[in-house]
Design a protein around this motif. Sequence first.
Motif, PDB file in Angstrom:
ATOM      1  N   TRP A   1       6.039  -5.576  -6.219  1.00 61.10           N
ATOM      2  CA  TRP A   1       5.146  -4.482  -5.828  1.00 61.10           C
ATOM      3  C   TRP A   1       5.573  -3.165  -6.460  1.00 61.10           C
ATOM      4  O   TRP A   1       4.736  -2.356  -6.850  1.00 61.10           O
ATOM      5  CB  TRP A   1       5.119  -4.363  -4.307  1.00 61.10           C
ATOM      6  N   LEU A   2       6.879  -2.943  -6.558  1.00 52.79           N
ATOM      7  CA  LEU A   2       7.371  -1.724  -7.197  1.00 52.79           C
ATOM      8  C   LEU A   2       6.953  -1.673  -8.664  1.00 52.79           C
ATOM      9  O   LEU A   2       6.516  -0.630  -9.166  1.00 52.79           O
ATOM     10  CB  LEU A   2       8.888  -1.642  -7.083  1.00 52.79           C
ATOM     11  N   LEU A   3       7.088  -2.785  -9.342  1.00 51.33           N
ATOM     12  CA  LEU A   3       6.720  -2.833 -10.759  1.00 51.33           C
ATOM     13  C   LEU A   3       5.230  -2.575 -10.959  1.00 51.33           C
ATOM     14  O   LEU A   3       4.813  -2.011 -11.982  1.00 51.33           O
ATOM     15  CB  LEU A   3       7.097  -4.189 -11.353  1.00 51.33           C
ATOM     16  N   GLN A   4       4.415  -2.966  -9.975  1.00 49.82           N
ATOM     17  CA  GLN A   4       2.974  -2.814 -10.074  1.00 49.82           C
ATOM     18  C   GLN A   4       2.473  -1.458  -9.580  1.00 49.82           C
ATOM     19  O   GLN A   4       1.283  -1.156  -9.697  1.00 49.82           O
ATOM     20  CB  GLN A   4       2.288  -3.917  -9.250  1.00 49.82           C
ATOM     21  N   ALA A   5       3.372  -0.625  -9.044  1.00 49.98           N
ATOM     22  CA  ALA A   5       2.957   0.631  -8.408  1.00 49.98           C
ATOM     23  C   ALA A   5       2.398   1.647  -9.395  1.00 49.98           C
ATOM     24  O   ALA A   5       1.567   2.489  -9.043  1.00 49.98           O
ATOM     25  CB  ALA A   5       4.133   1.240  -7.649  1.00 49.98           C
ATOM     26  N   GLY A   6       2.868   1.617 -10.629  1.00 50.44           N
ATOM     27  CA  GLY A   6       2.435   2.599 -11.623  1.00 50.44           C
ATOM     28  C   GLY A   6       3.172   2.370 -12.931  1.00 50.44           C
ATOM     29  O   GLY A   6       3.793   1.325 -13.142  1.00 50.44           O
ATOM     30  N   GLU A   7       3.120   3.360 -13.796  1.00 48.94           N
ATOM     31  CA  GLU A   7       3.767   3.244 -15.102  1.00 48.94           C
ATOM     32  C   GLU A   7       5.211   3.712 -15.024  1.00 48.94           C
ATOM     33  O   GLU A   7       5.493   4.821 -14.567  1.00 48.94           O
ATOM     34  CB  GLU A   7       2.999   4.059 -16.144  1.00 48.94           C
TER      35      GLU A   7
ATOM     36  N   LYS B   1       0.833  -1.207   0.000  1.00 49.28           N
ATOM     37  CA  LYS B   1       0.000   0.000   0.000  1.00 49.28           C
ATOM     38  C   LYS B   1       0.868   1.257   0.000  1.00 49.28           C
ATOM     39  O   LYS B   1       0.610   2.213  -0.734  1.00 49.28           O
ATOM     40  CB  LYS B   1      -0.909  -0.012   1.226  1.00 49.28           C
ATOM     41  N   ILE B   2       1.929   1.227   0.795  1.00 49.55           N
ATOM     42  CA  ILE B   2       2.799   2.397   0.907  1.00 49.55           C
ATOM     43  C   ILE B   2       3.552   2.653  -0.401  1.00 49.55           C
ATOM     44  O   ILE B   2       3.718   3.805  -0.828  1.00 49.55           O
ATOM     45  CB  ILE B   2       3.776   2.224   2.077  1.00 49.55           C
ATOM     46  N   ILE B   3       3.996   1.586  -1.049  1.00 50.59           N
ATOM     47  CA  ILE B   3       4.679   1.747  -2.338  1.00 50.59           C
ATOM     48  C   ILE B   3       3.759   2.452  -3.335  1.00 50.59           C
ATOM     49  O   ILE B   3       4.182   3.355  -4.074  1.00 50.59           O
ATOM     50  CB  ILE B   3       5.145   0.379  -2.872  1.00 50.59           C
ATOM     51  N   LYS B   4       2.496   2.061  -3.351  1.00 48.69           N
ATOM     52  CA  LYS B   4       1.531   2.699  -4.250  1.00 48.69           C
ATOM     53  C   LYS B   4       1.281   4.152  -3.871  1.00 48.69           C
ATOM     54  O   LYS B   4       1.008   4.994  -4.734  1.00 48.69           O
ATOM     55  CB  LYS B   4       0.217   1.921  -4.245  1.00 48.69           C
ATOM     56  N   GLU B   5       1.391   4.458  -2.560  1.00 50.16           N
ATOM     57  CA  GLU B   5       1.187   5.838  -2.112  1.00 50.16           C
ATOM     58  C   GLU B   5       2.413   6.704  -2.378  1.00 50.16           C
ATOM     59  O   GLU B   5       2.294   7.921  -2.566  1.00 50.16           O
ATOM     60  CB  GLU B   5       0.851   5.844  -0.622  1.00 50.16           C
TER      61      GLU B   5
ATOM     62  N   THR C   1      17.210   0.867 -10.391  1.00 47.14           N
ATOM     63  CA  THR C   1      16.420   2.088 -10.497  1.00 47.14           C
ATOM     64  C   THR C   1      15.161   1.857 -11.323  1.00 47.14           C
ATOM     65  O   THR C   1      15.124   0.988 -12.201  1.00 47.14           O
ATOM     66  CB  THR C   1      17.236   3.213 -11.172  1.00 47.14           C
ATOM     67  N   LEU C   2      14.146   2.644 -11.005  1.00 41.72           N
ATOM     68  CA  LEU C   2      12.932   2.697 -11.802  1.00 41.72           C
ATOM     69  C   LEU C   2      12.656   4.168 -12.107  1.00 41.72           C
ATOM     70  O   LEU C   2      12.715   5.006 -11.204  1.00 41.72           O
ATOM     71  CB  LEU C   2      11.732   2.090 -11.068  1.00 41.72           C
TER      72      LEU C   2
END
Length: 274
Positions: free
Chosen positions: A233-239, A176-180, A263-264
């Motif tokens: 989870w990082l890969l799924q966080a956004g584009e 949840k925090i990664i997405k935030e 890095t992303l």
Amino acid sequence: MSTPPSTHPTGPLNLLRPLLLISYSAFYAIPTIINLLITFNLNPFFSFEAFKDEWFARFWAFFGPKSRENAEPKVMPLLQNNARGVCLDIGPGSGQWLYMFAKAKNPDITKIYGVEPNFALHGALRENAEKAGLGGVYEVIGCGAEELSTKGGVQPGTIDTIVTVQCLCSIPTPQKIIKELYPLLKPGGRWLVYEHVKTKYQGDFVDYWQKIIDYVWPHFFNGCNVTRPSDEWLLQAGEWEEVNLRPGDGEGPYDTLPHIIGTLTKKQFEPLQQ
């Protein structure tokens, strides 16, 4: 958490590495109790969470530098000259990596927010910021990463660089925090990561051993979990416009504490159609 070079076994013996680290942490409960009694600081005895904060702070004062020495060859290329602009340093602990953010190594940094909920570490964190020449740049925020928008005053689209080094394993509700955290990055902003992750050797002995270790490990390492698929989870966080993630060097089927490093880069906004 990383092991000092002199105690890092290889091959199947590497499966015993977590037990060695747990024994280090367990030992430091004793001097923590003694110090609290000598200084008449009895409050932590009435709250197990407060006691664990004191315990881990004392243990990490000893073990942190040794962990850094082992991980430095991997983390230095990641942090040095990659952080820029306004940075969000998640879970910096006592600030063991702050010297890599020094102006001489990262001249493009303008501000660093250090998000550290363990108040017992704030004194050492501020001291290390001063030693790194970041006294006027580094600001400690005493809240959890999940509270940045409400208590920390950090607004979406204002961060150039997010840094997570061995912290996503400890924060609550990490997915949840990664997405935030993702919306806080500016378009084109970068996320620098060096983290424990769930082993990729699913079905092998290390998979089951890692799950067993994870029942005990969090109690000795301030809530750290070793089975989180933080890379997924990082890969799924956004584009993401660009993803450069790789496993830790030399890690394989006998590593109970494998890492992901790299890095992303957040996707740029699409140009408006005329």
